[in-house]
Design an enzyme around this catalytic site. Structure first.
Site, PDB file in Angstrom:
ATOM      1  N   GLY A  32       0.820  -1.198   0.000  1.00 45.93           N
ATOM      2  CA  GLY A  32       0.000   0.000   0.000  1.00 45.93           C
ATOM      3  C   GLY A  32       0.857   1.251   0.000  1.00 45.93           C
ATOM      4  N   SER A  33       0.296   2.318   0.525  1.00 45.36           N
ATOM      5  CA  SER A  33       0.949   3.624   0.399  1.00 45.36           C
ATOM      6  C   SER A  33       2.110   3.781   1.381  1.00 45.36           C
ATOM      7  CB  SER A  33      -0.079   4.723   0.627  1.00 45.36           C
ATOM      8  OG  SER A  33      -0.694   4.537   1.881  1.00 45.36           O
ATOM      9  N   ALA A  34       3.046   4.643   1.010  1.00 42.06           N
ATOM     10  CA  ALA A  34       4.221   4.880   1.850  1.00 42.06           C
ATOM     11  C   ALA A  34       3.815   5.499   3.182  1.00 42.06           C
ATOM     12  CB  ALA A  34       5.205   5.786   1.110  1.00 42.06           C
ATOM     13  N   ALA A  51       1.060   4.938   4.934  1.00 44.41           N
ATOM     14  CA  ALA A  51       0.584   3.878   5.831  1.00 44.41           C
ATOM     15  C   ALA A  51       1.769   3.021   6.280  1.00 44.41           C
ATOM     16  CB  ALA A  51      -0.467   3.029   5.127  1.00 44.41           C
ATOM     17  N   GLY A  52       2.716   2.764   5.372  1.00 51.93           N
ATOM     18  CA  GLY A  52       3.907   1.975   5.720  1.00 51.93           C
ATOM     19  C   GLY A  52       4.703   2.640   6.835  1.00 51.93           C
ATOM     20  N   GLU A  72       5.497  -3.243   1.262  1.00 50.93           N
ATOM     21  CA  GLU A  72       5.678  -3.002  -0.184  1.00 50.93           C
ATOM     22  C   GLU A  72       4.952  -1.695  -0.487  1.00 50.93           C
ATOM     23  OE1 GLU A  72       7.672  -5.229  -1.168  1.00 50.93           O
ATOM     24  OE2 GLU A  72       7.316  -6.648   0.451  1.00 50.93           O
TER      25      GLU A  72
END
Ligand code: NAD
Length: 472
Positions: A206-208, A210-211, A229
């Site tokens: 998902g999105s950076a 959220a990461g 990822e």
């Protein structure tokens, strides 16, 4: 009770409707997964392989139905979602091979017996999926994690629950024991309940943003393995070669899937010379030929809409911001309201000399930078906090050698689109694009931990080996 709906982004029609899983439902799913774990982990490998092969057979049987569901939920043309389902099917053989090669068992003879390397599953995995490849990407976590002996609670993107439900039906047909694979549907709060629960791993695509949140959230839970990822702000350096061929690589890299691939080229870096000017013109004229349409239109379009009207409106805001900062519109970004509020026109913006944010814009917008020489091209390519994919178009081997040596990215392609990737290779990024746990062929590495053992059939020889002792 909160209801969840997914909509066809082209028409606004409801594709799926159901209840969101609340914290109570999520926690009972996790408890079932926990109970199922010891039995599943203890099965001989070939029994787990047989279940995964049965899942593959279910996918094969439902090939066209699954492609249609993905198309309806994402707006992607059928040609593309058929390819996505083919990748899901192909993932099974690749994951079996990867597990044997990267996570199998090895035995070395020792004077006392053996040294043995085994790989052990972590336990209960939470899998969070994105909307853009709602089948293929979570499948790239699910298949290797199950093969390794983990149990899974999977939350599909709230934008693609029907795809998640269709995958769950295929796993149900594979005859897995109760609790081994479960789906919980819902949005952010369902995801939050899942990651707050008793899990041993979070496999996230998902999105950076959220990461980064998960990295912080799990700082005090080091026993939970994180595989992140994430997105990128990927550069494509187009340096020399046939202008038409190069323009095709640019269009493919930047506009495929309506720019909604993590590996899409967001930044086109060209020499400030006649080749650079001709190329940008050729990209512009090719972009005019791109057919935009609905997933089942005939002839098939190259791209569909963005995932939602909200995504189109947000991308328009981002394009306007770039223009306000000084970007020149070689081809402006437009929401194509005449087709529907999620349809957009791909854009080419020249940002040479403009201070632009180092962010991912998940839409078909390519930002062109003209540079004086190859040193400047390399510096521009690496001037990002991300590091997912990068590409060079050039016939010059020496430039390619430099590009490979100096590029800071996990996927670095030559004379091929930045989106080119194979399941037989690792897929992941550096910097804010990931956490050094690439997926695809290397998913086997994060689905199990290595355990080393010294093994002797009896204890003989240990007493004699003690040196430096007083005689009794
Ligand atoms: P997203 O981060 O919005 O959501 C992904 C999933 O995580 C969804 O299921 C969502 O509900 C859940 N989620 C998000 N925030 C959460 C939170 N705080 N707590 C719990 N759950 C949460 O991503 P998206 O918009 O669905 O997907 C697009 C993004 O994914 C892009 O940035 C793209 O680059 C990236 N992506 C990366 C890869 C890769 O392999 N590197 C592949 C595809 C997409």
């Amino acid at each position: 009770m909160t209801m969840l709906q997914s909509l066809d982004p082209a028409t606004g029609e409801v594709v799926w409707e159901g209840e969101e899983a609340d914290a109570g439902v999520v926690h009972s799913a996790l408890a079932r997964a926990r109970r199922a774990f010891p039995g599943w982990a203890a099965l001989p490998n070939d029994r787990r392989v047989a279940h995964v092969q049965a899942f593959k057979a279910a996918l094969e049987e439902r090939r066209e139905g699954l492609a249609t569901v993905i198309s309806r939920e994402t707006g992607k043309p059928l040609w593309e979602t058929r390819g996505e389902v083919a990748s899901m099917i192909g993932k099974v053989a690749i994951s079996i091979a990867a597990q044997a090669e990267r996570a199998g068992e090895r035995r070395n003879a020792m004077p006392f017996g053996e040294a043995v390397l085994r790989h052990r599953p972590h336990g209960v995995m939470a899998v969070l999926g994105p909307f853009n490849f709602p089948g293929h990407l979570p499948n790239g976590h699910n298949v290797p994690a199950l093969l390794a002996g983990n149990t899974i609670v999977f939350k599909p993107s709230e934008l693609t629950p029907a795809t998640g439900a269709a995958m769950a039906e295929c796993w149900a047909e594979a005859g897995l024991p109760d609790g081994v694979f479960q789906v919980v549907q819902g949005g952010r709060s369902t995801g939050e309940a899942l990651v707050a629960g008793e899990i041993d791993g979070l496999l996230f695509t998902g999105s950076a943003g959220a990461g980064a949140h998960f990295r912080r959230l799990f700082a005090d839970r080091p026993h939970v393995i994180l595989a992140l990822e994430l997105g990128g702000n990927n550069p494509l350096v187009a340096w020399d070669g046939d202008v038409e061929e190069t323009a095709s690589i640019v269009v493919q890299s930047s506009f495929v899937t309506t720019g909604q691939r993590c590996s899409c080229a967001r930044r086109l870096i060209v020499p400030d010379d006649a080749f650079g000017r001709d190329l940008v013109e050729a990209v512009d004229s090719l972009a005019r030929r791109v057919i935009i349409g609905r997933w089942n239109d005939e002839p098939q379009p190259y791209i569909g809409p963005l995932i939602s009207p909200a995504a189109a409106a947000a991308a328009k805001v981002r394009a306007d911001e770039l223009v306000a900062r000084g970007a020149r519109e070689l081809r402006s970004f437009k929401v194509l309201d005449c087709m529907g509020p999620a349809f957009v026109r791909p854009a080419i913006l020249d940002v040479t000399g403009v201070d632009v944010p180092d962010d991912e814009i998940f839409a078909p917008i390519v930002q062109v930078t003209r540079v004086p020489d190859f040193d400047a091209a390399l510096a521009a390519a690496n001037a990002t906090r991300f590091g997912l994919s990068a590409g060079l178009v050039s016939g010059d081997d020496a430039l390619w050698q430099r590009f490979v040596l100096e590029s800071r990215a996990g996927v670095v392609n030559r004379n091929r689109p930045t989106t080119g990737a194979a399941g037989s290779m690792p897929f992941g990024g550096l910097g804010e694009s990931g956490n050094h746990r690439p997926s695809a062929y290397y998913a086997a590495d994060y689905c199990a931990y290595p355990m080393a053992s010294f093994e002797a059939a009896h204890a003989d020889g240990n007493a004699a080996a003690l040196a430096g002792m007083l005689t009794p």
